[in-house]
Design a protein around this motif. Structure first.
Motif, mmCIF file in Angstrom:
data_model
loop_
_atom_site.group_PDB
_atom_site.id
_atom_site.type_symbol
_atom_site.label_atom_id
_atom_site.label_comp_id
_atom_site.label_asym_id
_atom_site.label_seq_id
_atom_site.Cartn_x
_atom_site.Cartn_y
_atom_site.Cartn_z
ATOM 1 N N GLU A 396 4.079 18.448 40.635
ATOM 2 C CA GLU A 396 2.121 17.976 40.484
ATOM 3 C C GLU A 396 2.765 18.531 38.839
ATOM 4 O OE1 GLU A 396 -0.604 18.028 42.215
ATOM 5 O OE2 GLU A 396 0.359 18.539 44.320
ATOM 6 N N PRO A 403 -5.840 19.097 40.740
ATOM 7 C CA PRO A 403 -6.806 17.672 39.742
ATOM 8 C C PRO A 403 -8.119 18.741 38.881
ATOM 9 C CG PRO A 403 -6.363 18.596 42.170
ATOM 10 C CD PRO A 403 -5.803 19.186 41.102
ATOM 11 N N ASP A 404 -8.915 17.851 38.663
ATOM 12 C CA ASP A 404 -9.867 18.665 38.289
ATOM 13 C C ASP A 404 -10.812 19.376 38.202
ATOM 14 O OD1 ASP A 404 -9.571 16.658 35.579
ATOM 15 O OD2 ASP A 404 -10.518 15.457 35.952
ATOM 16 N N ALA A 407 -13.413 18.594 40.889
ATOM 17 C CA ALA A 407 -13.001 17.980 42.108
ATOM 18 C C ALA A 407 -12.661 18.615 43.549
ATOM 19 C CB ALA A 407 -11.822 16.717 41.829
ATOM 20 N N ASP A 416 -13.588 20.755 33.172
ATOM 21 C CA ASP A 416 -12.477 20.340 32.802
ATOM 22 C C ASP A 416 -12.089 20.074 31.673
ATOM 23 O OD1 ASP A 416 -13.136 19.205 35.647
ATOM 24 O OD2 ASP A 416 -14.634 17.845 34.941
#
Length: 449
Positions: A396, A403-404, A407, A416
């Motif tokens: 990743e 992930p933001d 989120a 973000d």
């Protein structure tokens, strides 16, 4: 002759030519060290053009740029561009190049990445978190799992977590004699922490008392002169920034009778904290960014910022009292990662892409900005940027990113953008300086922060 031509004219010719002459490469490489900044940057851009026009020469060019990258920012910028355009060629060439340089230089340029085909690492340290364990366990947790581990005996026959025994008293008296403190009194059992064991200690100088963390650092099994010399350089840098706010103060250190440090005592880290309210998180993040900005101005790179590298005194009188965050272990990872498993000293979930693959560049100021971004993620969300086993985290980091923050937690929308820019995979897409990151964090604090 080409070597006598005006540098600006040469750069301009390469940038505007429809048929770029590869014979200009040696001269352009020399110009990466020119005194004129515009010439240096122009030469780097021209080399990128040469690489695009002559892809077959990229492998050769990479070796030349890598040899200059530690001393030349212009060379680093050109190498990053070429790595982005031809990632596999660059990775393969750097593997080959690393295996041919002298071992002392190889250590300086290595980054944790995959090993050679024979099972050994070729000119690099082991991957953070990679080894014989293939059970897919989670990488580091923030919930105190280390406290559940059984106590173990160290090489002196003393048990970690118990009161100091005779051998401890003997070296402590030597440390007391060698240190700047008039008296040192150990107040609590030793704790196993990153880089070694730590004692909560009372230090006295001219009747003034100091809360001291007396640390016994881990060292390679056999004496390593290069390790000791490199570590001494990092410790001298750390001691020289004692006046910087939000940095753990290094009071003293010596190599005898064992490698030890005397620092401010801290009881907790960010990994021990819960989620902060947004304004409070912004306050902590801004303080850390300000500290990193000052360190960079003084030529000091931390190289290992994560949740465990952010310390707190832990001496609040009332719950909710604000504690300042403190950057700990300045520069130590840049030495230790070449002798030990880097995952002992840097949580893989906070590690920048350049720790996983060399094609993302060397470990430098931009790496600290990524680390700040990852710590911001933790401050605002209460969670690390990534979860899962090591391989999943690495994939990743190198591809999709985390992930933001919005989120996984209720955070202001600007978080973000700030975290995303700080944690960009490519260095050129990150904040140019920690000061720029600090400016954007300040806008999140609100009037009462």
């Amino acid at each position: 002759m080409t070597s006598e031509r005006d540098p600006r004219a040469l750069v301009a010719e390469v940038l505007t030519a429809t048929d770029v002459d590869r014979d200009h490469v040696p001269r352009l490489l020399d110009l990466l060290d020119a005194g004129d900044r515009q010439v240096r940057l122009g030469a780097a851009t021209a080399l990128c053009v040469v690489a695009d026009e002559h892809p077959g020469d990229v492998a050769s060019l990479v070796g030349q740029l890598a040899a200059r990258a530690d001393e030349s920012l212009a060379a680093t910028l050109a190498l990053e561009y070429v790595a982005d355009r031809y990632p596999q060629v660059v990775e393969d060439r750097l593997d080959q190049w690393a295996s041919t340089v002298e071992p002392t230089h190889r250590v300086d340029r290595s980054t944790p990445t995959r090993g050679g085909s024979d099972g050994r690492d070729v000119g690099r340290t082991r991957i953070a978190g990679e080894g014989a364990d293939d059970d897919g366990r989670q990488v580091y947790t923030d919930d105190g799992d280390d406290e559940k581990q059984p106590q173990a005996d160290d090489e002196d026959g003393n048990t970690i977590g118990q009161r100091p025994q005779a051998a401890d008293a003997e070296w402590r008296s030597l440390v007391e004699y060698e240190s700047r403190f008039d008296r040192l009194s150990i107040l609590a059992p030793r704790e196993r922490r990153r880089y070694g064991d730590t004692y909560r200690t009372l230090g006295v100088v001219d009747e003034t008392e100091y809360a001291v963390g007396l640390r016994l650092l881990d060292s390679p099994a056999e004496g390593d002169g290069a390790f000791a010399a490199q570590l001494a350089t990092r410790l001298e840098e750390w001691a020289a920034v004692a006046d910087v706010d939000n940095v753990v103060t290094l009071y003293d250190w010596k190599a005898d009778p064992r490698l030890w440090l005397a620092t401010e005592y801290t009881a907790e880290t960010l990994a021990d904290q819960g989620r902060f309210p947004p304004a409070e998180a912004a306050w902590h993040a801004e303080r850390l960014a300000a500290a990193v900005s000052t360190l960079h101005e003084r030529g000091v790179v931390h190289a290992g910022i994560d949740a465990d590298a952010v310390a707190y005194y832990g001496n609040v009188i009332e719950e909710g009292d604000r504690q300042p965050p403190l950057l700990d272990n300045l520069g130590l990872l840049s030495v230790y990662r070449h002798q030990f498993d880097p995952a002992q000293f840097l949580d893989p979930r906070y590690a920048a892409p350049e720790y996983y693959q060399r094609r993302f560049g060397r470990i430098d100021h931009a790496t600290d900005i990524y680390g700040l971004g990852a710590v911001c993620y933790r401050l605002f969300t209460g969670k690390a940027p990534y979860t899962g086993a090591f391989d999943a985290v690495r994939d990743e980091v190198l591809s999709s990113g985390p992930p933001d923050p919005s989120a996984v937690a209720d955070v202001p929308p600007a978080v973000d953008d700030i975290v995303g820019k700080a944690m960009a995979r490519r260095k050129l897409a990150r904040y140019e300086t920690a000061a720029h990151l600090r400016q954007e964090l300040r806008s999140l604090r609100g009037d009462d922060a």
